[in-house]
Scaffold this motif. Structure first.
Motif, PDB file in Angstrom:
ATOM      1  N   ASN A  96     -24.302  17.878  -8.213  1.00  0.00           N
ATOM      2  CA  ASN A  96     -24.748  17.276  -9.481  1.00  0.00           C
ATOM      3  C   ASN A  96     -24.822  15.757  -9.353  1.00  0.00           C
ATOM      4  O   ASN A  96     -25.757  15.126  -9.847  1.00  0.00           O
ATOM      5  CB  ASN A  96     -23.805  17.658 -10.624  1.00  0.00           C
ATOM      6  N   GLN A  97     -23.836  15.185  -8.668  1.00  0.00           N
ATOM      7  CA  GLN A  97     -23.828  13.740  -8.452  1.00  0.00           C
ATOM      8  C   GLN A  97     -24.998  13.307  -7.571  1.00  0.00           C
ATOM      9  O   GLN A  97     -25.650  12.286  -7.834  1.00  0.00           O
ATOM     10  CB  GLN A  97     -22.506  13.328  -7.807  1.00  0.00           C
ATOM     11  N   LEU A  98     -25.278  14.086  -6.534  1.00  0.00           N
ATOM     12  CA  LEU A  98     -26.396  13.768  -5.647  1.00  0.00           C
ATOM     13  C   LEU A  98     -27.726  13.790  -6.410  1.00  0.00           C
ATOM     14  O   LEU A  98     -28.587  12.932  -6.213  1.00  0.00           O
ATOM     15  CB  LEU A  98     -26.451  14.761  -4.486  1.00  0.00           C
ATOM     16  N   LYS A  99     -27.888  14.789  -7.279  1.00  0.00           N
ATOM     17  CA  LYS A  99     -29.120  14.888  -8.070  1.00  0.00           C
ATOM     18  C   LYS A  99     -29.274  13.695  -9.000  1.00  0.00           C
ATOM     19  O   LYS A  99     -30.371  13.146  -9.160  1.00  0.00           O
ATOM     20  CB  LYS A  99     -29.120  16.191  -8.873  1.00  0.00           C
ATOM     21  N   GLU A 100     -28.169  13.281  -9.617  1.00  0.00           N
ATOM     22  CA  GLU A 100     -28.213  12.119 -10.516  1.00  0.00           C
ATOM     23  C   GLU A 100     -28.564  10.854  -9.750  1.00  0.00           C
ATOM     24  O   GLU A 100     -29.385  10.046 -10.202  1.00  0.00           O
ATOM     25  CB  GLU A 100     -26.858  11.955 -11.208  1.00  0.00           C
ATOM     26  N   ASN A 101     -27.925  10.679  -8.579  1.00  0.00           N
ATOM     27  CA  ASN A 101     -28.200   9.484  -7.773  1.00  0.00           C
ATOM     28  C   ASN A 101     -29.635   9.477  -7.258  1.00  0.00           C
ATOM     29  O   ASN A 101     -30.282   8.431  -7.197  1.00  0.00           O
ATOM     30  CB  ASN A 101     -27.228   9.413  -6.597  1.00  0.00           C
ATOM     31  N   TYR A 102     -30.130  10.644  -6.880  1.00  0.00           N
ATOM     32  CA  TYR A 102     -31.497  10.746  -6.382  1.00  0.00           C
ATOM     33  C   TYR A 102     -32.487  10.277  -7.447  1.00  0.00           C
ATOM     34  O   TYR A 102     -33.395   9.489  -7.185  1.00  0.00           O
ATOM     35  CB  TYR A 102     -31.781  12.200  -5.995  1.00  0.00           C
ATOM     36  N   LYS A 103     -32.274  10.760  -8.653  1.00  0.00           N
ATOM     37  CA  LYS A 103     -33.156  10.378  -9.764  1.00  0.00           C
ATOM     38  C   LYS A 103     -33.022   8.897 -10.075  1.00  0.00           C
ATOM     39  O   LYS A 103     -34.004   8.199 -10.325  1.00  0.00           O
ATOM     40  CB  LYS A 103     -32.821  11.216 -10.995  1.00  0.00           C
ATOM     41  N   LYS A 104     -31.796   8.399 -10.029  1.00  0.00           N
ATOM     42  CA  LYS A 104     -31.526   7.002 -10.342  1.00  0.00           C
ATOM     43  C   LYS A 104     -32.158   6.071  -9.307  1.00  0.00           C
ATOM     44  O   LYS A 104     -32.779   5.065  -9.637  1.00  0.00           O
ATOM     45  CB  LYS A 104     -30.021   6.775 -10.380  1.00  0.00           C
ATOM     46  N   PHE A 105     -32.008   6.419  -8.041  1.00  0.00           N
ATOM     47  CA  PHE A 105     -32.480   5.543  -6.973  1.00  0.00           C
ATOM     48  C   PHE A 105     -33.982   5.627  -6.743  1.00  0.00           C
ATOM     49  O   PHE A 105     -34.636   4.625  -6.449  1.00  0.00           O
ATOM     50  CB  PHE A 105     -31.752   5.855  -5.667  1.00  0.00           C
ATOM     51  N   LEU A 106     -34.556   6.831  -6.842  1.00  0.00           N
ATOM     52  CA  LEU A 106     -35.954   7.021  -6.448  1.00  0.00           C
ATOM     53  C   LEU A 106     -36.889   7.388  -7.590  1.00  0.00           C
ATOM     54  O   LEU A 106     -38.103   7.349  -7.438  1.00  0.00           O
ATOM     55  CB  LEU A 106     -36.048   8.085  -5.348  1.00  0.00           C
ATOM     56  N   GLY A 107     -36.330   7.780  -8.728  1.00  0.00           N
ATOM     57  CA  GLY A 107     -37.172   8.038  -9.896  1.00  0.00           C
ATOM     58  C   GLY A 107     -38.244   9.079  -9.628  1.00  0.00           C
ATOM     59  O   GLY A 107     -38.013  10.088  -8.996  1.00  0.00           O
ATOM     60  N   GLY A 108     -39.462   8.802 -10.091  1.00  0.00           N
ATOM     61  CA  GLY A 108     -40.536   9.783 -10.002  1.00  0.00           C
ATOM     62  C   GLY A 108     -41.508   9.555  -8.868  1.00  0.00           C
ATOM     63  O   GLY A 108     -42.625  10.070  -8.894  1.00  0.00           O
ATOM     64  N   LYS A 109     -41.097   8.771  -7.873  1.00  0.00           N
ATOM     65  CA  LYS A 109     -42.001   8.507  -6.752  1.00  0.00           C
ATOM     66  C   LYS A 109     -42.331   9.805  -6.014  1.00  0.00           C
ATOM     67  O   LYS A 109     -41.477  10.660  -5.830  1.00  0.00           O
ATOM     68  CB  LYS A 109     -41.350   7.516  -5.788  1.00  0.00           C
ATOM     69  N   ARG A 110     -43.577   9.974  -5.617  1.00  0.00           N
ATOM     70  CA  ARG A 110     -44.016  11.216  -4.979  1.00  0.00           C
ATOM     71  C   ARG A 110     -43.363  11.390  -3.607  1.00  0.00           C
ATOM     72  O   ARG A 110     -43.200  10.440  -2.854  1.00  0.00           O
ATOM     73  CB  ARG A 110     -45.536  11.215  -4.819  1.00  0.00           C
ATOM     74  N   PRO A 111     -42.999  12.626  -3.274  1.00  0.00           N
ATOM     75  CA  PRO A 111     -42.333  12.886  -1.990  1.00  0.00           C
ATOM     76  C   PRO A 111     -43.265  12.635  -0.804  1.00  0.00           C
ATOM     77  O   PRO A 111     -44.473  12.786  -0.901  1.00  0.00           O
ATOM     78  CB  PRO A 111     -41.951  14.367  -2.076  1.00  0.00           C
ATOM     79  N   VAL A 112     -42.651  12.280   0.315  1.00  0.00           N
ATOM     80  CA  VAL A 112     -43.395  12.139   1.559  1.00  0.00           C
ATOM     81  C   VAL A 112     -43.173  13.401   2.380  1.00  0.00           C
ATOM     82  O   VAL A 112     -42.094  13.998   2.360  1.00  0.00           O
ATOM     83  CB  VAL A 112     -42.922  10.891   2.349  1.00  0.00           C
ATOM     84  N   LYS A 113     -44.194  13.833   3.085  1.00  0.00           N
ATOM     85  CA  LYS A 113     -44.068  15.013   3.938  1.00  0.00           C
ATOM     86  C   LYS A 113     -43.614  14.586   5.327  1.00  0.00           C
ATOM     87  O   LYS A 113     -44.119  13.616   5.889  1.00  0.00           O
ATOM     88  CB  LYS A 113     -45.411  15.748   4.006  1.00  0.00           C
ATOM     89  N   LEU A 114     -42.676  15.320   5.873  1.00  0.00           N
ATOM     90  CA  LEU A 114     -42.136  14.984   7.188  1.00  0.00           C
ATOM     91  C   LEU A 114     -42.761  15.804   8.310  1.00  0.00           C
ATOM     92  O   LEU A 114     -42.468  15.565   9.481  1.00  0.00           O
ATOM     93  CB  LEU A 114     -40.618  15.203   7.201  1.00  0.00           C
ATOM     94  N   LYS A 115     -43.633  16.725   7.980  1.00  0.00           N
ATOM     95  CA  LYS A 115     -44.263  17.577   8.986  1.00  0.00           C
ATOM     96  C   LYS A 115     -44.971  16.732  10.044  1.00  0.00           C
ATOM     97  O   LYS A 115     -45.767  15.847   9.728  1.00  0.00           O
ATOM     98  CB  LYS A 115     -45.257  18.524   8.323  1.00  0.00           C
ATOM     99  N   ASN A 116     -44.646  16.996  11.297  1.00  0.00           N
ATOM    100  CA  ASN A 116     -45.235  16.318  12.456  1.00  0.00           C
ATOM    101  C   ASN A 116     -44.928  14.824  12.522  1.00  0.00           C
ATOM    102  O   ASN A 116     -45.619  14.077  13.223  1.00  0.00           O
ATOM    103  CB  ASN A 116     -46.751  16.528  12.494  1.00  0.00           C
ATOM    104  N   LYS A 117     -43.917  14.377  11.792  1.00  0.00           N
ATOM    105  CA  LYS A 117     -43.507  12.970  11.852  1.00  0.00           C
ATOM    106  C   LYS A 117     -42.190  12.841  12.623  1.00  0.00           C
ATOM    107  O   LYS A 117     -41.368  13.748  12.643  1.00  0.00           O
ATOM    108  CB  LYS A 117     -43.312  12.391  10.447  1.00  0.00           C
ATOM    109  N   MET A 118     -42.016  11.682  13.236  1.00  0.00           N
ATOM    110  CA  MET A 118     -40.731  11.348  13.831  1.00  0.00           C
ATOM    111  C   MET A 118     -39.793  10.923  12.710  1.00  0.00           C
ATOM    112  O   MET A 118     -40.163  10.132  11.845  1.00  0.00           O
ATOM    113  CB  MET A 118     -40.888  10.202  14.827  1.00  0.00           C
ATOM    114  N   VAL A 119     -38.589  11.456  12.694  1.00  0.00           N
ATOM    115  CA  VAL A 119     -37.620  11.127  11.656  1.00  0.00           C
ATOM    116  C   VAL A 119     -36.378  10.527  12.309  1.00  0.00           C
ATOM    117  O   VAL A 119     -35.769  11.151  13.190  1.00  0.00           O
ATOM    118  CB  VAL A 119     -37.227  12.373  10.843  1.00  0.00           C
TER     119      VAL A 119
END
Length: 213
Positions: A96-119
């Motif tokens: 629950n804390q992670l979900k709250e922090n995720y929303k707080k830090f990143l808001g509604g920005k669209r996700p990036v796809k990691l397929k075929n990317k170096m991470v």
């Protein structure tokens, strides 16, 4: 010994420069991994994102990790020796804390796809490796081209566990008498949510912030 997280990040960056301008993403684990992620991503000219994961502390000593929780996954150490009730309660609370922090830090920005990317996954260190392993597990599901774990310091056991789970492990130090990540830093203040937001705002201003979900 590192002066602080900035010093550690600059040294870590030197070991990663061969990946500069590659098609990749730097993922930082909040909170301590964020300043390191910013410096690494800027030097490599890669966007930075957050991946939410947090350790489960032992009921007697919260600083001692018995596992870790991500937004979608959980890893429990085999020798955790705690009750099922305690684990369920902690997992629910942390997620629950992670979900709250995720929303707080990143808001509604669209996700990036990691397929075929170096991470490149970064944090300020690894004592047991549980948090990084949970993160690696979640990132692996997104079909990246290559997963690199990059940390300034880790215990021998943690490094062995991490190395077997990634394509490449980059680290700077692994003291034989390892007691804690903080023991490898002269300055190791707790990174606050306000400081995380400050680093993210700098990244956002440079159009380097991405959203991972």
């Amino acid at each position: 010994m590192f002066k602080n997280r900035i010093d550690a990040a600059l040294q870590l960056t030197e070991r990663l420069m061969k990946y500069k301008n590659e098609k990749g993403v730097v993922l930082a684990i909040p909170k301590g991994g964020v300043p390191i992620g910013y410096i690494v991503s800027k030097a490599l000219n890669m966007p930075m994102g957050l991946v939410m994961s947090k350790k489960i502390g032992h009921p007697v000593n919260k600083e001692f990790a018995i596992g870790s929780v991500g937004l979608h996954g959980v890893i429990i150490n085999g020798d955790a020796q705690v009750t099922e009730e305690y684990l369920k309660k902690e997992i629910k609370s942390i997620r629950n804390q992670l979900k709250e922090n995720y929303k707080k830090f990143l808001g509604g920005k669209r996700p990036v796809k990691l397929k075929n990317k170096m991470v490149i996954i970064v944090d300020d260190g690894a004592a047991t490796g549980s948090t990084l392993l949970t993160t690696i597990k979640e990132v692996s599901k997104m079909d990246p081209k290559k997963i690199i774990a990059a940390i300034p310091v880790g215990s021998e056991d943690a490094l062995a566990r991490i190395k077997s789970s990634v394509d490449e492990l980059v680290y700077l130090d692994s003291p034989k008498s390892f007691y804690s990540v903080s023991g490898s830093y002269k300055e190791f203040e707790q990174v606050t949510e306000e400081q995380v937001q400050k680093w993210l705002n700098k990244t956002k201003d440079e159009n380097q912030l991405v959203h991972l979900k």
